[in-house]
Design an enzyme around this catalytic site. Structure first.
Site: not given
Ligand code: BGC
Length: 935
Positions: A451, A724
């Site tokens: 990502e 996260e």
């Molecule tokens: C990311 C986040 C992001 C989110 C949005 C994720 O996959 O890691 O931090 O803001 O998606 O939905």
């Protein structure tokens, strides 16, 4: 007398690392150091090439360039001296050498070149061109960029120490070139310019769940031009074109950001150019522009802290810190031996926990040349890791032969906070490491899995925190240019990620797209960067106009796609958008906030018609919000903490209901047992909302909570970065089963901004801290705190401590600024530059807690930390398998503990009852209860 007043930190443009300036008219900034109390600048003089320009007044931050525009490659020296209001004068500062990095229209001549017949996608390439220097050289400047990532060497000498150049931007709209003065690397006769190139972000595959695809292109390409000025005045431009040579026969056989890199040291690029092939010229997507922010560099090296042999017999090294970068190894062995390095943030069941990396292999391999000791480090990739598994090491593994190289954008550290509370210090350290790892060319969500994207929502909430810790003005201003470019391409919608590489139709999402309005205003507020607001103003307006239209005539932004209060801990792990707060409340609150921010920006830029127009719109949105979502007694339609935090912090709450709403918020926080119950949107706001409505004690308790979910839960689980999810790692040490589980995501670390302002006590009161608010608010459990911040004017520092109810505060205010000091007892002092000491009496906490019994209310129990602990311990003694009631229970004032235990077995009730009685006795007698009288 002049030595008493010294000009320091002179710089041109926003960059702090001394690189070439990106514009012909770079703004100038400087700081003044002096012990003279109350010092304010009355005027300054700037000198360039003997021409002195006088600046009347106190301006010293991003002062407009007072001379004619610089010519490309012009090198000039600028110095500054200042005069104080008190009549003092400084000497001239040391000279600042400025190299102009821009080019005029049409001066970019280099073509994108690459391998003519690549045999696989994203193939690493070596490029080369020999050329002759036939006369004395006055100056040679190299401009270079890539669709990919590159390193350039002139006569076998690296031209700079930047990594992963030119970094990531929205390549189809904006590509940066680097500018280096290479005069001293040139020699008479034949010179060789050699470039190594890999795909980097350009050839990466983006997207999720098996739908990833290459977004920009299949093969990397490089473009560069070397401008040589001879002493004679003759000039020569050597630009990439079809006369260059390429080979894919170098040691690097594979390179990708997510997958990692492979090098076979037995392979060597042919020394004879005859074995190389002619390059192919590729069309560039856009004309490159000069880099305006600090590049990525290798910042620090860390030794292995321990070596682990895993249950399956693997060798894993632990660096003791989750970090971003890569490994450097020193190794000797037989030619052809393959050493494999696999990276991960955590262990699970004692083995490398790679599931959270999803499709990122994060694996580097090195094939030994054989013979003498070899030192190797990958060059065009990076990983997020604390642990690395090392396979195939020849002979006995020596941990001293492995080093972690920490990499990130080379930003200057500007903020510090330390307190008497070790867990809070570790939390702060984790926020710092989260910033370091995710400020990597662009602000990313995470640095490890497949990502690592510029998620707008994450930086929207985190920008204030980052701006205290680091000078990220140049970094974020540069990223905002990409945001504006991607937004234009999406017709006003700010994409979820910038650069926008996701395969979805651009869709507006509240709190994410609002990065367009929030981040420029943060740069103005924290760095005094009015230029950033001016540059972003069209983007700010376009965003607000777009979402205003989406909201429609009722001015409520409802019903459409939203992330909402993402990762509310009460949302199901596989549906992080299903938060307690209605997404329409979040979206309409942000619509209001962004409309207000555009109003503010219009005022700063003297756009008075706009200011009036957007102020009117904002007022109407606020009215719509109030009538749709707020009841007459101050309840919100979603009775959830995030809803109250939004209403209070975004100034949506009607003044007469603010207190009721703050009280309700505090009640909800207590009802949740002082555990977190907010996601990405509510978490950065909740502490301020509590404190602003008189609930400092509640905010303190929330901050100090260690039970899951809380900020300190991760710390007690050994976290060294911000996670996260509140529970990226579960209590039993297993990794959260959710598909999306990073251990290095800064969003929840946004609380550090409140810690800096409230615990540390340092906040901006005027753009760039030309005036500061110094208002530390001690919380229970913290006896002292020290905070400092290098503002654009100089260092503000605060130290406070509590001694037997008296509060002592030491403050240093930098020259040319003032501060509004607010003591905890409500007394205020207005001060200017210098050191200041204050004391205040702090009201003692409200005496010993009332005796806790089974008939105490649940609210009384949770507010009495000792009683709460006793209840928990008693329960775990009699019923160890029972899930602790802490998380299930609503700790409300209407219900007694006895009621809560209504259906519990008698033995549980008895155990808790007698434990509370024992606590009461202990408190009364200050120790174990007296022995019963003998009969
Ligand atoms: C990311 C986040 C992001 C989110 C949005 C994720 O996959 O890691 O931090 O803001 O998606 O939905």
């Amino acid at each position: 007398m002049s030595a008493e007043v010294v000009v320091v930190g002179l710089r041109a443009g926003r960059r702090r690392d001394g690189g070439a300036v990106a514009t012909a008219t770079p703004p100038l900034s400087w700081m003044t150091e002096t012990d003279r109390p109350d010092w304010m600048q009355a005027a300054a003089e700037v000198e360039k090439d003997g021409i002195v320009h006088r600046v009347e007044g106190d301006a010293s931050v991003l002062v407009a360039w007072p001379y004619d525009p610089l010519a490309p490659r012009e090198e000039c020296r600028v110095r500054v001296r200042v005069e104080g209001e008190d009549g003092s004068r400084s000497d001239w500062s040391g000279p600042l050498v400025i190299l102009a990095g821009h080019l005029l229209d049409g001066e970019w001549r280099a073509r994108m070149i690459g391998l003519a017949e690549p045999s696989e996608v994203a193939q690493p390439v070596l490029l080369r061109r020999d050329f002759v220097v036939d006369a004395p050289v006055r100056r040679a400047v190299l401009y270079s960029t890539a669709n990919g990532v590159y390193d350039a060497r002139l006569n076998d000498r690296a031209v700079d120490d930047a990594e992963m150049k030119p970094g990531w931007t929205a390549y189809q709209h904006r590509l940066l070139y680097d500018v280096v003065d290479v005069t001293t690397s040139l020699r008479d006769g034949t010179n060789t310019l050699a470039v190594e190139l890999a795909g980097g972000w350009y050839t990466e595959e983006y997207g999720f769940g098996g739908h990833a695809r290459r977004f920009y292109g299949d093969q990397p390409a490089f473009a560069g031009q070397l401008a040589i000025e001879y002493e004679s005045g003759r000039t020569k431009l050597l630009a990439t074109d079809e006369t260059w040579f390429a080979t894919a026969d170098g040691p690097r056989t594979r390179s990708g950001i997510y997958q990692g890199e492979s090098v076979d040291a037995r392979r060597e690029a042919p020394s004879d150019l005859a074995a190389w092939s002619r390059v192919v010229v590729r069309e560039g997507l856009t004309v490159p522009q000069p880099r305006s922010s600090e590049p990525v560099r290798a910042i620090e090296e860390r030794a292995v802290e321990s070596v682990i042999e895993t249950p399956t017999g693997k060798t894993v090294v632990d660096f003791g810190q989750n970090l971003v970068g890569r490994l450097r190894i020193r190794v000797s062995g037989a030619a052809g031996t393959v050493v494999t390095l696999r990276h991960a943030e955590v262990l699970e069941d004692g083995e490398l926990g790679t599931r959270p990396l999803r499709l990122a292999a994060a694996t580097d391999t090195y094939t030994l040349r054989g013979g003498e000791e070899e030192t190797w480090e990958p060059r065009f990739t990076f990983h997020g890791f604390r642990y690395a598994q090392i396979d195939g090491w020849p002979g006995v593994f020596d941990p001293a032969a492995v080093t972690a190289v920490v990499m990130h954008s080379d930003l200057t550290r500007t903020g510090w906070l330390e307190t008497s509370h070790p867990l809070l210090n570790r939390l702060h350290e984790n926020v710092l490491w989260g910033t370091r790892g995710n400020f990597f060319s662009i602000p990313t969500d995470c640095p490890q899995r497949d990502e690592r994207l510029g998620w707008t929502g994450d930086i929207q909430v985190f920008a204030p925190t980052a701006s205290f810790l680091f000078d990220c003005d140049a970094f974020l201003a540069s990223w905002l240019e990409d945001l504006a470019a991607d937004q234009r391409a999406a017709g006003g919608i700010v994409p979820f990620v910038v650069p926008n590489v996701l395969p979805w139709r651009p869709t507006a999402a509240a709190a994410w797209g609002d990065a367009a309005t929030v981040v420029p205003v943060v740069l103005w507020e924290r760095f005094g960067d009015t230029d950033a607001v001016r540059a972003q103003y069209p983007s700010m307006k376009a965003w607000v106009d777009t979402i205003g239209q989406l909201a429609g005539p009722d001015l409520l932004w409802e019903g459409r796609f939203q992330f909402g209060d993402w990762l509310d801990p009460d949302a199901p792990p596989d549906d992080p958008a299903r938060a307690k707060v209605d997404p329409g409340i979040v979206a309409t609150a942000y619509l209001y906030r962004s409309t207000r921010l555009v109003t503010d920006a219009a005022r700063v830029l003297d756009e008075s018609c706009d200011a009036e127009e957007y102020a009117g719109r904002a007022e109407r949105i606020r009215g719509a919000f109030r009538s749709a979502y707020i009841t007459p007694t101050g309840r919100l339609l979603s009775d959830a903490p995030t809803a109250y935090a939004l209403a209070l912090q975004f100034d949506l709450a009607p003044p007469q209901l603010r207190q009721a709403m703050g009280d309700r918020l505090a009640l909800l926080v207590r009802s949740a047992g002082y555990r977190m119950s907010t996601g990405f949107v509510g978490t950065p706001l909740i502490q301020d909302a509590l404190v602003a409505t008189g609930h400092l004690v509640t905010a303190g308790r929330l901050l100090r909570q260690t039970e899951n979910p809380s900020w300190l839960y991760a710390v007690t689980m050994g976290a060294t970065t911000i996670w996260e999810r509140w529970d990226s790692m579960l209590e039993d040490g297993s990794i959260n089963p959710g598909w999306m589980t990073s251990f290095n995501h800064y969003a929840f670390g946004a609380v550090a901004d409140w810690m800096h302002r409230s615990l540390g006590g340092i906040a901006p009161a005027a753009p760039g801290y030309h005036r500061s608010t110094i208002a530390p608010r001690p919380i229970d459990g913290v006896e002292w705190a020290t905070a400092s911040h290098t503002t654009p004017y100089g260092r503000v520092s605060v130290h406070w401590s509590l001694h037997h109810g008296s509060f002592e505060l030491d403050v240093t205010v930098p020259p040319n600024t003032s501060a509004d000091v607010r003591l905890p007892d409500g007394i205020r002092h207005e001060v200017r530059a210098g050191r200041h000491r204050f004391t205040a009496e702090i009201a003692a906490a409200g005496g010993a807690p009332a005796a806790a019994t089974l008939d105490s209310t649940l609210a009384e129990i949770i507010d009495d930390e000792g009683a709460y602990d006793v209840v928990r311990d008693a329960l775990s003694r009699v019923d160890p398998d029972e899930e602790w009631m802490g998380r299930r229970t609503h700790w409300v004032p209407e219900r007694s503990l006895r009621d809560e235990l209504l259906m519990s077995p008698g033995v549980v009730v008895d155990e808790i009852g007698s434990a509370l009685m024992a606590l009461g006795r202990e408190r009364r007698y200050g120790g174990p209860p007296p022995a019963p009288p003998s009969q």
